[in-house]
Enzyme design. Structure first.
Site, PDB file in Angstrom:
ATOM      1  N   ARG A  61      14.456  34.832  -2.678  1.00 43.43           N
ATOM      2  CA  ARG A  61      14.843  35.308  -1.346  1.00 43.43           C
ATOM      3  C   ARG A  61      13.661  35.353  -0.377  1.00 43.43           C
ATOM      4  O   ARG A  61      13.822  35.276   0.820  1.00 43.43           O
ATOM      5  CB  ARG A  61      15.527  36.674  -1.460  1.00 43.43           C
ATOM      6  CG  ARG A  61      16.103  37.120  -0.159  1.00 43.43           C
ATOM      7  CD  ARG A  61      17.149  38.256  -0.198  1.00 43.43           C
ATOM      8  NE  ARG A  61      17.435  38.909  -1.422  1.00 43.43           N
ATOM      9  CZ  ARG A  61      16.832  40.038  -1.839  1.00 43.43           C
ATOM     10  NH1 ARG A  61      15.901  40.604  -1.115  1.00 43.43           N
ATOM     11  NH2 ARG A  61      17.190  40.584  -2.974  1.00 43.43           N
ATOM     12  N   ASP A 187      14.723  33.690  23.435  1.00 40.14           N
ATOM     13  CA  ASP A 187      15.411  32.582  22.774  1.00 40.14           C
ATOM     14  C   ASP A 187      14.872  31.303  23.408  1.00 40.14           C
ATOM     15  O   ASP A 187      15.119  31.015  24.569  1.00 40.14           O
ATOM     16  CB  ASP A 187      16.930  32.727  22.988  1.00 40.14           C
ATOM     17  CG  ASP A 187      17.739  31.660  22.257  1.00 40.14           C
ATOM     18  OD1 ASP A 187      17.229  30.542  22.081  1.00 40.14           O
ATOM     19  OD2 ASP A 187      18.899  31.953  21.893  1.00 40.14           O
ATOM     20  N   LYS A 212      19.378  23.255  16.153  1.00 38.66           N
ATOM     21  CA  LYS A 212      19.457  22.304  17.264  1.00 38.66           C
ATOM     22  C   LYS A 212      18.385  21.217  17.118  1.00 38.66           C
ATOM     23  O   LYS A 212      18.521  20.338  16.314  1.00 38.66           O
ATOM     24  CB  LYS A 212      19.351  23.063  18.587  1.00 38.66           C
ATOM     25  CG  LYS A 212      20.316  24.262  18.688  1.00 38.66           C
ATOM     26  CD  LYS A 212      21.758  23.824  18.862  1.00 38.66           C
ATOM     27  CE  LYS A 212      22.768  24.947  18.659  1.00 38.66           C
ATOM     28  NZ  LYS A 212      22.609  26.104  19.527  1.00 38.66           N
TER      29      LYS A 212
HETATM   30  C1  LIG Z   1      23.187  27.419  19.175  1.00 42.13           C
HETATM   31  C2  LIG Z   1      22.356  28.468  19.772  1.00 42.13           C
HETATM   32  C3  LIG Z   1      22.049  29.619  19.060  1.00 42.13           C
HETATM   33  C4  LIG Z   1      22.617  29.914  17.698  1.00 42.13           C
HETATM   34  O1  LIG Z   1      22.238  29.012  16.712  1.00 42.13           O
HETATM   35  P1  LIG Z   1      23.146  28.831  15.395  1.00 42.13           P
HETATM   36  O2  LIG Z   1      22.225  28.150  14.465  1.00 42.13           O
HETATM   37  O3  LIG Z   1      24.334  28.032  15.811  1.00 42.13           O
HETATM   38  O4  LIG Z   1      23.518  30.200  14.931  1.00 42.13           O
HETATM   39  C5  LIG Z   1      21.226  30.549  19.639  1.00 42.13           C
HETATM   40  N1  LIG Z   1      20.745  30.373  20.882  1.00 42.13           N
HETATM   41  C6  LIG Z   1      21.032  29.290  21.610  1.00 42.13           C
HETATM   42  C7  LIG Z   1      20.458  29.161  22.971  1.00 42.13           C
HETATM   43  C8  LIG Z   1      21.855  28.315  21.090  1.00 42.13           C
HETATM   44  O5  LIG Z   1      22.173  27.259  21.829  1.00 42.13           O
END
Ligand SMILES: *Cc1c(COP(=O)(O)O)cnc(C)c1O
Length: 397
Positions: A61, A187, A212
């Protein structure tokens, strides 16, 4: 390689590699492990504490050399003290917020934040006694000060914002927040650490939906949080308390994606620029929401703070087209798939209406969100052009 002054594209090629350790293999292999055997009982008993050391293999983990390689690479790229990995981007956001907040606290969140981030704030965080105030993402530092209360403990930025692409004045907002002792989270999924490094601008915890662009091939879920010195050990502790762990195969795919991040992002950027310029000249389009365009309201901030742009942008249509007409345009695309997530090699589209509570989204027309993939830009434009013919045909009926 510890933090060096070579260009990020050079570091992307070499970070997290140690062939001498792995029989000469260029890439750190995938280690599948739950149990990690200790040489003796004393070693096992010391393991509980060693999980707080970077790179220690104590139990599956807490990561194996596969996850540790990606953690080291991202820590270097972000310019942080430590990086933790998560099974998704949203899990990374959840853990970052739970690292800095406690019951009775108040958090400020950009009104343009990723929608599931809002659901987390309005659901689980509220249930655990944390109150959220959403703020206009274009606020300046002085205006932000007016929203900070004695119990405000953190601010979550996201720049550019999801769907609407407002660029935030990160250094000014971070400085204002820091002057009141808030933890600053951001983010950074759109730009990746290649094109924006939040920690250099006063952010404490930089969050990536590595799903992404870092994975980059639409085939794995992965999140990451990089912390500065101040928050690194608290982040590690919260991550382990929550039982968060990223699978070794997915960490491997993240590491593999990182190697080509620079070439991929530059092509996404170039294609997005070509599509955006073409779309801007169309009668069906009121505006294109893409920070590299001079017409973008915060183009100056983007130019000042970012080293590049990715392939994701918004389009506001010029008329309140019917849902059926917009659907006929989107459903007929041959190259733009309809789907959430983005950052893979392929082009995507979705349509919707931005969700706002602190500000009003004035445009009556639908907003489309495009991801420019790695296809030929001319072919993508031909697909868009055929789409507008369908939109107009459906509108004239
Ligand atoms: C897609 C996304 C997330 C979340 O990512 P996941 O891997 O799908 O949980 C968070 N912030 C932004 C800006 C995103 O586009």
């Amino acid at each position: 390689m510890a933090r060096d002054r070579r260009k990020p594209t050079t570091r992307l090629t070499h970070l997290g590699r140690d062939p001498k350790r792995f029989a000469g293999a260029v890439n750190p292999p995938v280690f599948h492990a739950s149990t990690i055997l200790s040489p003796d009982l004393a070693g096992y008993q010391a393991g509980g504490q060693r999980r707080f050391e970077k790179g220690a293999t104590v139990y599956g983990r807490f990561g194996t050399p596969t996850q540790h390689a990606l953690q080291d690479a991202l820590t270097d790229l972000e310019g942080g003290a430590d990086t933790l990995l998560f099974p998704s981007g949203l899990a990374a956001i959840t853990t970052a917020l739970m690292t800095v907040l406690a019951s009775g606290d108040h958090v400020l969140v950009a009104d343009s934040a990723y929608r599931p981030t809002r659901s987390l704030c309005d659901g689980l965080l509220r249930r655990f006694g944390v109150e959220t105030t959403y703020f206009d993402p274009t606020l300046d530092g002085d205006a932000l000060m007016g929203l900070i209360r004695p119990e405000t403990k953190a601010i979550l930025l996201e720049s550019p914002g999801s769907m609407t692409f407002e660029v935030q004045d990160v250094p000014a907002l971070a400085a204002a927040a820091k002057s009141k002792g808030l933890a600053v989270l951001m983010d950074n999924t759109w730009a990746t650490p290649l094109f924006f490094r939040p920690l250099e601008h006063g952010v404490d915890l930089s969050i990536q939906a590595a799903t992404k662009y870092i994975v980059g091939h639409a085939d794995a879920m992965l999140g990451a949080v990089t912390a500065n010195d101040e928050w690194a050990s608290a982040l590690r502790k919260t991550t382990f308390e929550l039982g968060m762990a990223a699978a070794p195969d997915d960490a491997y795919l993240g590491m593999r994606g990182l190697r080509t991040l620079d070439v991929r992002l530059r092509r996404h950027w170039q294609n997005a620029l070509e599509l955006a310029a073409w779309l801007q000249a169309r009668d069906e389009v009121a505006s294109v929401l893409y920070p590299p365009l001079e017409q973008h309201p915060q183009h100056g901030l983007w130019k000042r703070d970012f080293d590049g742009a990715s392939g994701l942008f918004g389009v506001v249509l010029s008329h309140p087209y019917s849902d059926a007409a917009v659907a006929s345009m989107c459903d007929g695309y041959e190259l733009f798939g309809i789907g959430a997530s983005w950052g893979g090699f392929e082009s995507l589209v979705i349509a919707g209406r931005p969700h706002r509570t602190a500000t009003a989204w004035k445009a009556a027309a639908p907003v489309l969100r495009f991801h420019a993939g790695l296809e030929d830009a001319g072919d993508l434009i031909a697909d868009l052009e055929a789409g507008f013919q369908r939109l107009n045909a459906a509108t004239d009926e």
